[in-house]
Design an enzyme around this catalytic site. Sequence first.
Site, PDB file in Angstrom:
ATOM      1  N   SER A 131      86.757  63.482 -44.309  1.00 56.54           N
ATOM      2  CA  SER A 131      85.433  63.933 -44.744  1.00 56.54           C
ATOM      3  C   SER A 131      85.382  65.437 -44.942  1.00 56.54           C
ATOM      4  O   SER A 131      86.028  66.206 -44.214  1.00 56.54           O
ATOM      5  CB  SER A 131      84.391  63.548 -43.700  1.00 56.54           C
ATOM      6  OG  SER A 131      83.149  64.147 -43.994  1.00 56.54           O
ATOM      7  N   TYR A 163      81.429  64.700 -35.503  1.00 60.49           N
ATOM      8  CA  TYR A 163      81.988  63.890 -36.596  1.00 60.49           C
ATOM      9  C   TYR A 163      83.034  64.700 -37.370  1.00 60.49           C
ATOM     10  O   TYR A 163      84.148  64.231 -37.635  1.00 60.49           O
ATOM     11  CB  TYR A 163      80.853  63.429 -37.517  1.00 60.49           C
ATOM     12  CG  TYR A 163      81.298  62.790 -38.808  1.00 60.49           C
ATOM     13  CD1 TYR A 163      81.793  61.489 -38.823  1.00 60.49           C
ATOM     14  CD2 TYR A 163      81.225  63.485 -40.009  1.00 60.49           C
ATOM     15  CE1 TYR A 163      82.207  60.900 -40.014  1.00 60.49           C
ATOM     16  CE2 TYR A 163      81.630  62.904 -41.203  1.00 60.49           C
ATOM     17  CZ  TYR A 163      82.126  61.612 -41.200  1.00 60.49           C
ATOM     18  OH  TYR A 163      82.530  61.041 -42.384  1.00 60.49           O
TER      19      TYR A 163
HETATM   20  N1  LIG Z   1      79.428  58.132 -47.503  1.00 57.73           N
HETATM   21  C1  LIG Z   1      79.816  59.376 -47.387  1.00 57.73           C
HETATM   22  O1  LIG Z   1      79.120  60.316 -47.867  1.00 57.73           O
HETATM   23  C2  LIG Z   1      81.111  59.711 -46.700  1.00 57.73           C
HETATM   24  C3  LIG Z   1      81.600  61.028 -46.820  1.00 57.73           C
HETATM   25  C4  LIG Z   1      82.792  61.374 -46.210  1.00 57.73           C
HETATM   26  C5  LIG Z   1      83.516  60.412 -45.513  1.00 57.73           C
HETATM   27  N2  LIG Z   1      83.026  59.146 -45.383  1.00 57.73           N
HETATM   28  C6  LIG Z   1      83.852  58.195 -44.626  1.00 57.73           C
HETATM   29  O2  LIG Z   1      84.109  57.070 -45.419  1.00 57.73           O
HETATM   30  C7  LIG Z   1      84.379  55.948 -44.567  1.00 57.73           C
HETATM   31  C8  LIG Z   1      83.547  54.765 -45.047  1.00 57.73           C
HETATM   32  O3  LIG Z   1      82.175  55.115 -44.924  1.00 57.73           O
HETATM   33  P1  LIG Z   1      81.049  54.579 -45.945  1.00 57.73           P
HETATM   34  O4  LIG Z   1      80.360  55.760 -46.492  1.00 57.73           O
HETATM   35  O5  LIG Z   1      81.646  53.583 -46.870  1.00 57.73           O
HETATM   36  O6  LIG Z   1      80.043  53.905 -44.899  1.00 57.73           O
HETATM   37  P2  LIG Z   1      79.607  52.390 -44.692  1.00 57.73           P
HETATM   38  O7  LIG Z   1      79.061  51.825 -45.959  1.00 57.73           O
HETATM   39  O8  LIG Z   1      78.720  52.433 -43.479  1.00 57.73           O
HETATM   40  O9  LIG Z   1      80.948  51.622 -44.357  1.00 57.73           O
HETATM   41  C9  LIG Z   1      81.549  51.668 -43.089  1.00 57.73           C
HETATM   42  C10 LIG Z   1      82.368  50.406 -42.939  1.00 57.73           C
HETATM   43  O10 LIG Z   1      83.153  50.506 -41.737  1.00 57.73           O
HETATM   44  C11 LIG Z   1      82.883  49.380 -40.907  1.00 57.73           C
HETATM   45  N3  LIG Z   1      83.081  49.844 -39.547  1.00 57.73           N
HETATM   46  C12 LIG Z   1      82.393  50.813 -38.891  1.00 57.73           C
HETATM   47  N4  LIG Z   1      82.923  50.988 -37.677  1.00 57.73           N
HETATM   48  C13 LIG Z   1      83.959  50.120 -37.563  1.00 57.73           C
HETATM   49  C14 LIG Z   1      84.894  49.823 -36.553  1.00 57.73           C
HETATM   50  N5  LIG Z   1      84.872  50.440 -35.364  1.00 57.73           N
HETATM   51  N6  LIG Z   1      85.830  48.875 -36.790  1.00 57.73           N
HETATM   52  C15 LIG Z   1      85.874  48.224 -37.970  1.00 57.73           C
HETATM   53  N7  LIG Z   1      85.011  48.459 -38.969  1.00 57.73           N
HETATM   54  C16 LIG Z   1      84.072  49.399 -38.761  1.00 57.73           C
HETATM   55  C17 LIG Z   1      81.470  48.939 -41.283  1.00 57.73           C
HETATM   56  O11 LIG Z   1      81.208  47.572 -41.014  1.00 57.73           O
HETATM   57  P3  LIG Z   1      80.561  47.082 -39.611  1.00 57.73           P
HETATM   58  O12 LIG Z   1      79.470  48.055 -39.274  1.00 57.73           O
HETATM   59  O13 LIG Z   1      80.068  45.706 -39.919  1.00 57.73           O
HETATM   60  O14 LIG Z   1      81.673  47.084 -38.631  1.00 57.73           O
HETATM   61  C18 LIG Z   1      81.538  49.146 -42.805  1.00 57.73           C
HETATM   62  O15 LIG Z   1      82.244  48.093 -43.419  1.00 57.73           O
HETATM   63  C19 LIG Z   1      84.074  56.412 -43.154  1.00 57.73           C
HETATM   64  O16 LIG Z   1      85.288  56.721 -42.518  1.00 57.73           O
HETATM   65  C20 LIG Z   1      83.232  57.647 -43.362  1.00 57.73           C
HETATM   66  O17 LIG Z   1      83.338  58.538 -42.280  1.00 57.73           O
HETATM   67  C21 LIG Z   1      81.841  58.776 -45.962  1.00 57.73           C
END
Ligand SMILES: NC(=O)c1ccc[n+]([C@@H]2O[C@H](COP(=O)([O-])OP(=O)(O)OC[C@H]3O[C@@H](n4cnc5c(N)ncnc54)[C@H](OP(=O)(O)O)[C@@H]3O)[C@@H](O)[C@H]2O)c1
Length: 245
Positions: free
Chosen positions: A139, A149
């Site tokens: 991130s 984070y």
């Molecule tokens: N969106 C952004 O702006 C952004 C920016 C930078 C980085 N990121 C990173 O991108 C990645 C994906 O995030 P996203 O934006 O796609 O968010 P998201 O839509 O909330 O997706 C997160 C996914 O991870 C799963 N998850 C969460 N904790 C888990 C665990 N302990 N074990 C297994 N599965 C888990 C969730 O499903 P369940 O809750 O059902 O387990 C969901 O499928 C993350 O690492 C996040 O830090 C996101």
Amino acid sequence: MPRTVLVTGATSGIGRAVAARLAADRDGPAARAEVFVTGRHADSVERTAGELGVHGVVCDATDPGQVAALGRRLGPRLDVLVNAAGGLPDPAPADAAPLEALLGQWQEALAQNLLGAVLTTASVQDLLTEGSAVVSIGSIGAERRGGSYGAAKAALAAWNASLSAELGPRGITCNVVSAGYVAGTGFFRGRMTDERHRSLVQETHTKRPGTPDDIAETVSFLASPGARHITGQTLHVNGGAFTTR
Ligand SMILES: NC(=O)c1ccc[n+]([C@@H]2O[C@H](COP(=O)([O-])OP(=O)(O)OC[C@H]3O[C@@H](n4cnc5c(N)ncnc54)[C@H](OP(=O)(O)O)[C@@H]3O)[C@@H](O)[C@H]2O)c1
């Protein structure tokens, strides 16, 4: 032989887009990748697996027992591992003692954004073969204002560098794709405001938020034959919101 792919945290957002993208990759006319997706909840794992036509495994990436069982569910080899599971820590309960609350929040941030990737990779790394790729989702929060984070995501990139040195001699690449603001995911859990959205978009050179597909395309490239000499790196996909020079 079709590739075997594991994407953690793939029931929504970036992980789901990555799984869909890698499931669409073909090594040859008949070779569709065998893709495994994970999440913590059976209903969303089953739904995602059905919609994408992939295998679903319920697995909390921060639980060593569940992660060990996940390793045993995969076949004899793994070609691509994508550590996408992660997210913001929950706010502390209002009645928690301040230092207890702080400790809990940091432990959750580290478990969700660092230790899950470390455990998952350790569980499956013997299955990785020459030409395999490990990609972990980092991130922009690691570069600035990220709090617990961001610190966890910075540690993810530091860990990735040592993983790359360890697995490189086996012909395995290890990289972090560091995402900027990506809209349309569950990450902000309904707490994104119009004002914050505008300010995050304004920071970019492209004047738009990232999409899950922006990240998925970069992951797909890193897992492709054209990227075999890229390893130990953090690739920033953020529309210019953070530049490396
Ligand atoms: N969106 C952004 O702006 C952004 C920016 C930078 C980085 N990121 C990173 O991108 C990645 C994906 O995030 P996203 O934006 O796609 O968010 P998201 O839509 O909330 O997706 C997160 C996914 O991870 C799963 N998850 C969460 N904790 C888990 C665990 N302990 N074990 C297994 N599965 C888990 C969730 O499903 P369940 O809750 O059902 O387990 C969901 O499928 C993350 O690492 C996040 O830090 C996101």
